[in-house]
Design a protein around this motif. Structure first.
Motif, PDB file in Angstrom:
ATOM      1  N   ILE A  42      26.419  11.355  40.485  1.00  0.00           N
ATOM      2  CA  ILE A  42      26.253  12.011  39.191  1.00  0.00           C
ATOM      3  C   ILE A  42      27.545  12.760  38.887  1.00  0.00           C
ATOM      4  O   ILE A  42      28.019  13.535  39.721  1.00  0.00           O
ATOM      5  CB  ILE A  42      25.116  13.061  39.271  1.00  0.00           C
ATOM      6  CG1 ILE A  42      23.786  12.404  39.569  1.00  0.00           C
ATOM      7  CG2 ILE A  42      25.094  13.937  38.040  1.00  0.00           C
ATOM      8  CD1 ILE A  42      22.939  12.106  38.378  1.00  0.00           C
ATOM      9  N   ASP A  43      28.138  12.529  37.734  1.00  0.00           N
ATOM     10  CA  ASP A  43      29.315  13.297  37.324  1.00  0.00           C
ATOM     11  C   ASP A  43      28.980  14.100  36.078  1.00  0.00           C
ATOM     12  O   ASP A  43      28.453  13.557  35.112  1.00  0.00           O
ATOM     13  CB  ASP A  43      30.481  12.362  37.005  1.00  0.00           C
ATOM     14  CG  ASP A  43      31.104  11.830  38.272  1.00  0.00           C
ATOM     15  OD1 ASP A  43      31.522  12.661  39.086  1.00  0.00           O
ATOM     16  OD2 ASP A  43      31.120  10.592  38.447  1.00  0.00           O
ATOM     17  N   VAL A  44      29.314  15.383  36.142  1.00  0.00           N
ATOM     18  CA  VAL A  44      28.962  16.266  35.029  1.00  0.00           C
ATOM     19  C   VAL A  44      30.211  16.907  34.447  1.00  0.00           C
ATOM     20  O   VAL A  44      31.108  17.334  35.180  1.00  0.00           O
ATOM     21  CB  VAL A  44      28.012  17.399  35.520  1.00  0.00           C
ATOM     22  CG1 VAL A  44      27.700  18.367  34.394  1.00  0.00           C
ATOM     23  CG2 VAL A  44      26.736  16.821  36.090  1.00  0.00           C
ATOM     24  N   LEU A  45      30.260  16.965  33.120  1.00  0.00           N
ATOM     25  CA  LEU A  45      31.275  17.769  32.425  1.00  0.00           C
ATOM     26  C   LEU A  45      30.526  18.655  31.465  1.00  0.00           C
ATOM     27  O   LEU A  45      29.729  18.164  30.661  1.00  0.00           O
ATOM     28  CB  LEU A  45      32.213  16.878  31.610  1.00  0.00           C
ATOM     29  CG  LEU A  45      33.242  16.052  32.338  1.00  0.00           C
ATOM     30  CD1 LEU A  45      34.038  15.254  31.306  1.00  0.00           C
ATOM     31  CD2 LEU A  45      34.183  16.944  33.142  1.00  0.00           C
ATOM     32  N   LYS A  46      30.770  19.958  31.504  1.00  0.00           N
ATOM     33  CA  LYS A  46      30.082  20.826  30.552  1.00  0.00           C
ATOM     34  C   LYS A  46      30.898  22.090  30.349  1.00  0.00           C
ATOM     35  O   LYS A  46      31.619  22.528  31.235  1.00  0.00           O
ATOM     36  CB  LYS A  46      28.671  21.140  31.042  1.00  0.00           C
ATOM     37  CG  LYS A  46      28.573  21.760  32.426  1.00  0.00           C
ATOM     38  CD  LYS A  46      27.114  21.962  32.787  1.00  0.00           C
ATOM     39  CE  LYS A  46      26.949  22.823  34.015  1.00  0.00           C
ATOM     40  NZ  LYS A  46      25.553  23.168  34.273  1.00  0.00           N
ATOM     41  N   ARG A  47      30.774  22.645  29.163  1.00  0.00           N
ATOM     42  CA  ARG A  47      31.500  23.880  28.907  1.00  0.00           C
ATOM     43  C   ARG A  47      30.987  24.600  27.654  1.00  0.00           C
ATOM     44  O   ARG A  47      30.422  23.989  26.751  1.00  0.00           O
ATOM     45  CB  ARG A  47      32.994  23.613  28.773  1.00  0.00           C
ATOM     46  CG  ARG A  47      33.375  22.654  27.677  1.00  0.00           C
ATOM     47  CD  ARG A  47      34.859  22.735  27.326  1.00  0.00           C
ATOM     48  NE  ARG A  47      35.686  23.034  28.488  1.00  0.00           N
ATOM     49  CZ  ARG A  47      36.998  23.244  28.429  1.00  0.00           C
ATOM     50  NH1 ARG A  47      37.629  23.165  27.284  1.00  0.00           N
ATOM     51  NH2 ARG A  47      37.682  23.529  29.508  1.00  0.00           N
ATOM     52  N   ALA A  48      31.205  25.933  27.665  1.00  0.00           N
ATOM     53  CA  ALA A  48      30.875  26.709  26.481  1.00  0.00           C
ATOM     54  C   ALA A  48      31.840  26.303  25.378  1.00  0.00           C
ATOM     55  O   ALA A  48      32.989  25.953  25.654  1.00  0.00           O
ATOM     56  CB  ALA A  48      31.030  28.192  26.791  1.00  0.00           C
ATOM     57  N   GLY A  49      31.384  26.313  24.144  1.00  0.00           N
ATOM     58  CA  GLY A  49      32.262  25.958  23.030  1.00  0.00           C
ATOM     59  C   GLY A  49      31.778  24.710  22.334  1.00  0.00           C
ATOM     60  O   GLY A  49      30.606  24.349  22.425  1.00  0.00           O
ATOM     61  N   ASN A  81      27.521  30.286  28.685  1.00  0.00           N
ATOM     62  CA  ASN A  81      28.770  30.076  29.414  1.00  0.00           C
ATOM     63  C   ASN A  81      28.775  28.667  30.030  1.00  0.00           C
ATOM     64  O   ASN A  81      27.813  27.915  29.883  1.00  0.00           O
ATOM     65  CB  ASN A  81      28.970  31.151  30.489  1.00  0.00           C
ATOM     66  CG  ASN A  81      27.773  31.248  31.436  1.00  0.00           C
ATOM     67  OD1 ASN A  81      27.074  30.253  31.650  1.00  0.00           O
ATOM     68  ND2 ASN A  81      27.528  32.408  31.991  1.00  0.00           N
ATOM     69  N   ASP A  82      29.878  28.337  30.726  1.00  0.00           N
ATOM     70  CA  ASP A  82      30.020  26.973  31.269  1.00  0.00           C
ATOM     71  C   ASP A  82      28.866  26.627  32.213  1.00  0.00           C
ATOM     72  O   ASP A  82      28.308  25.534  32.165  1.00  0.00           O
ATOM     73  CB  ASP A  82      31.329  26.843  32.063  1.00  0.00           C
ATOM     74  CG  ASP A  82      32.545  26.927  31.158  1.00  0.00           C
ATOM     75  OD1 ASP A  82      32.358  26.975  29.916  1.00  0.00           O
ATOM     76  OD2 ASP A  82      33.673  26.969  31.687  1.00  0.00           O
ATOM     77  N   GLN A  83      28.550  27.604  33.073  1.00  0.00           N
ATOM     78  CA  GLN A  83      27.545  27.337  34.100  1.00  0.00           C
ATOM     79  C   GLN A  83      26.145  27.061  33.520  1.00  0.00           C
ATOM     80  O   GLN A  83      25.439  26.169  33.974  1.00  0.00           O
ATOM     81  CB  GLN A  83      27.449  28.563  34.983  1.00  0.00           C
ATOM     82  CG  GLN A  83      27.040  28.249  36.376  1.00  0.00           C
ATOM     83  CD  GLN A  83      27.855  29.076  37.328  1.00  0.00           C
ATOM     84  OE1 GLN A  83      28.168  30.230  37.020  1.00  0.00           O
ATOM     85  NE2 GLN A  83      28.210  28.513  38.455  1.00  0.00           N
TER      86      GLN A  83
END
Ligand code: G6P
Length: 611
Positions: A42-49, A81-83
């Motif tokens: 599983i590859d995850v990309l995530k971020r606030a914004g 937030n990102d988390q």
């Protein structure tokens, strides 16, 4: 409101997910993320914004994958937030999940799993669900079954999509209270929170029902109940365009938001009412309960519609919690050198949590030593961050500039606060508290009943939309409703409208009344009903056109008024939650007849971040 999209097929998933998320941006969000299956991981990309930021990030980490899920988050539990952004991954790194809605019993699930040694990485309610699925997955090794078992333990609302690196050819989706649609194409399948995310790929869809779980593979799909029974479903053809989908089929966001209120009112009280104990629990106020219970005085400060909610709060808190309350425009409060002590509690109410004057007022109050609380809709907003404690209203993003669902959710939170303080301070008995709890829980259905009168109200609007002025009268709890009704009308239709306490009318506005003046009188059957009838007589004597908001079978007023709109009965302090609904619809329909820009009225801003 959060948005979600999922894909399984033979095309590259990342651009499909990112484009889908862009189509969901209109719903409002604060962070975004995707998870894909790639080389057994599983590859995850995530971020606030914004989704654009996520896209930039993804250009640096190109994936090769044909199955994945994507989410735009509008924070409810935990800061944006990102988390805390979705997708969330379980502690073994095997399962990724995205979720719209609220898991009400998340803290009990989390405590239990933490006791078993599972470490949580976020503050969200959603992580409890993915970790719970993971514990079942350990035993069953079957993703669909594990999702079903976990959902049986969950209270609340959800629209979810789940993938697992151990079953890379599968995508599971399930729905309870949060819309979910499946998209069907040749050899590829989609899931989304609304069709706008997938409509440019396929117009063949299945709208899942509450309690449905769907398993998508490249070879097909299966829809069952969470209890593992087969369900009937039909494939529909989407004929409407993207703009219509975004507005949920309504002509304007404001109308959509008015109609969302049965749901948003429920969301504001979700998990907060203790029926048996006849009280409410507001987790965000845990640390300030004693300051609140012992407060010498409460000062509510806000602007615009939120200030009107504050006025209703004043009536509620004084009557049932017996604490003196003052309500102040934030813009006045900040500059008039208020007398404040540490025994005062200041409550700032703000949909956006960013209104400059309200923010300045809380800074002033903090400097003077008061305990400062916030009632905000936007999680992690400036006011939410700068107050000592607070309660979120959970109304979801409001896009129409004129506030509707945010107002009723503020009233719900103030009612819960009143119930809680009234009970702990001994002014509401157990029996009374239980009755109030029941009444609160019945409000969404009653609002639904009023919304069914939209056509009737449109007809009234047709008759009066050419007026140049309008007067709104109410007493007691419905004086603030009169102010809010008038504000709605002037904001979006540009008709000059004033709200007044009904009896005060004879000290001025009565001079304006003639046969051209619509006078909206809010007159439910409460302890000042007789007095309001006298005020209606005064309007009639001057040939004013009376439009009355009444409870059922109010023959006295029916005889006096030209137009009557009935609303169900409730206890006095909850009355504005019902009486405001026809006034929102009336303002809306009048503005439409006058061809005004309903969602973006001239000169107004949704969030006023300047003085
Ligand atoms: C603006 C909006 C109003 C809102 C007011 C206060 O004037 O147009 O709808 O009531 O600001 O905003 P807040 O976000 O603090 O509730």
């Amino acid at each position: 409101m959060c948005g979600l999209v999922g894909y399984i097929g033979d095309r590259e998933a990342t651009p499909i997910l990112l484009n889908g998320l862009k189509r969901l941006e209109y719903r409002g969000y604060d962070s975004a993320g995707i998870a894909v299956l790639q080389n057994g991981n599983i590859d995850v990309l995530k971020r606030a914004g914004k989704v654009n930021d996520l896209e930039t990030l993804s250009a640096l980490h190109p994936f090769a994958s044909t199955v994945g899920i994507g989410h735009t988050r509008w924070a409810t539990h935990g800061e944006p937030n990102d988390q805390n952004a979705h997708p969330h991954v379980d502690h073994t790194g095997t399962i990724a999940l995205i979720h719209n809605g609220i898991i009400e019993n998340y803290s009990a699930i989390r405590r239990r799993l933490e006791r078993d040694g599972i470490e949580f990485k976020t503050d969200t309610d959603t992580e409890s669900l993915v970790q719970l699925i993971s514990t079942f997955y350990d035993i069953t090794g079957n993703l669909e079954q594990s999702v079903r078992l976990a959902l049986k333990e969950v209270d609340g609302t959800y629209g979810i999509a789940v993938i697992s690196s151990r079953e890379p050819g599968k995508l599971i989706a399930a729905r309870m209270g949060s819309p979910l649609v499946l998209g069907i194409n040749d050899g590829e399948y989609f899931v989304a929170s609304d069709a706008s995310a997938i409509v440019h790929h396929t117009r063949q869809v299945i709208f899942l029902e509450d309690g449905n779980i769907a398993t998508l593979t490249r070879d097909g799909y299966e829809v069952k109940t969470i209890g593992d029974e087969a369900v009937e479903h039909k494939i529909e053809q989407i004929t409407f365009d993207i703009e219509q989908i975004e507005k949920g089929g309504y002509d304007h966001f404001m109308l959509k938001e008015i109609h969302e209120q049965p749901q948003t009112i429920m969301d504001s009280m979700r998990g907060r009412i203790l029926k048996d104990k006849g009280t409410a629990k507001l987790g965000g106020l845990r640390d300030v309960v004693s300051a609140l219970e012992g407060a010498r005085r409460i000062i509510i400060t806000a602007c615009g519609t939120s200030w009107h909610a504050g006025l209703v709060g004043e009536y509620m808190l004084e009557q049932y919690a017996r604490i003196p309350v003052e309500v102040e425009y934030a813009s006045e409060f900040r500059y008039r050198s208020p007398v404040l002590t540490e025994n005062d509690v200041v409550i700032a109410i703000s949909q956006s949590g960013e209104t400059a004057d309200t923010l300045a007022a809380i800074r002033e109050a903090k400097l003077r030593g008061a305990t400062v609380l916030g009632i905000c809709n936007v999680v992690g907003s400036s006011i939410a961050r700068e107050t000592h404690a607070g309660v979120y209203t959970h109304a979801g993003p409001e896009i129409g500039v004129a506030s509707t669902k945010a107002f009723t959710s503020q009233l719900v939170v103030l009612s819960l606060l009143t119930l809680m303080l009234g009970r702990t301070r001994g002014f509401i008995s157990l029996d009374e508290g239980r009755k109030f709890a029941d009444e609160l829980l019945s409000i969404p259905d009653k609002v639904r009943e009023i919304l069914e009168k939209a056509d009737e109200i449109r007809e009234l609007a047709r008759q009066i939309h050419t007026a140049n002025n309008a007067l709104y009268l109410g007493r007691g709890y419905n004086f603030p409703t009169a102010l809010e009704g008038a504000l709605k009308l002037k904001e979006i239709s540009y008709i000059h409208a004033e709200g007044y306490p009904a009896a005060e009318m004879k000290h001025g506005p009565i001079a304006l009344i003639d046969e051209n003046m619509p006078v909206v009188v809010i007159a439910p059957q409460d302890r000042i009903h007789e007095k309001v009838i006298s005020n209606i007589q005064e309007v009639r004597a001057r040939k004013g056109k009376v439009i009355a908001i009444v409870n059922r079978d109010d023959s006295t007023i029916e005889e006096l008024a030209q137009f009557v709109i009935e609303v169900p009965t409730t206890v006095d302090f909850l009355s504005p939650l019902l009486t405001i609904i026809p006034l929102q619809l009336l303002a809306y329909s009048i503005a439409v007849f006058r061809d005004c820009n309903v969602d973006q009225p001239r000169n107004l801003a949704k969030s006023v971040t300047v003085e």
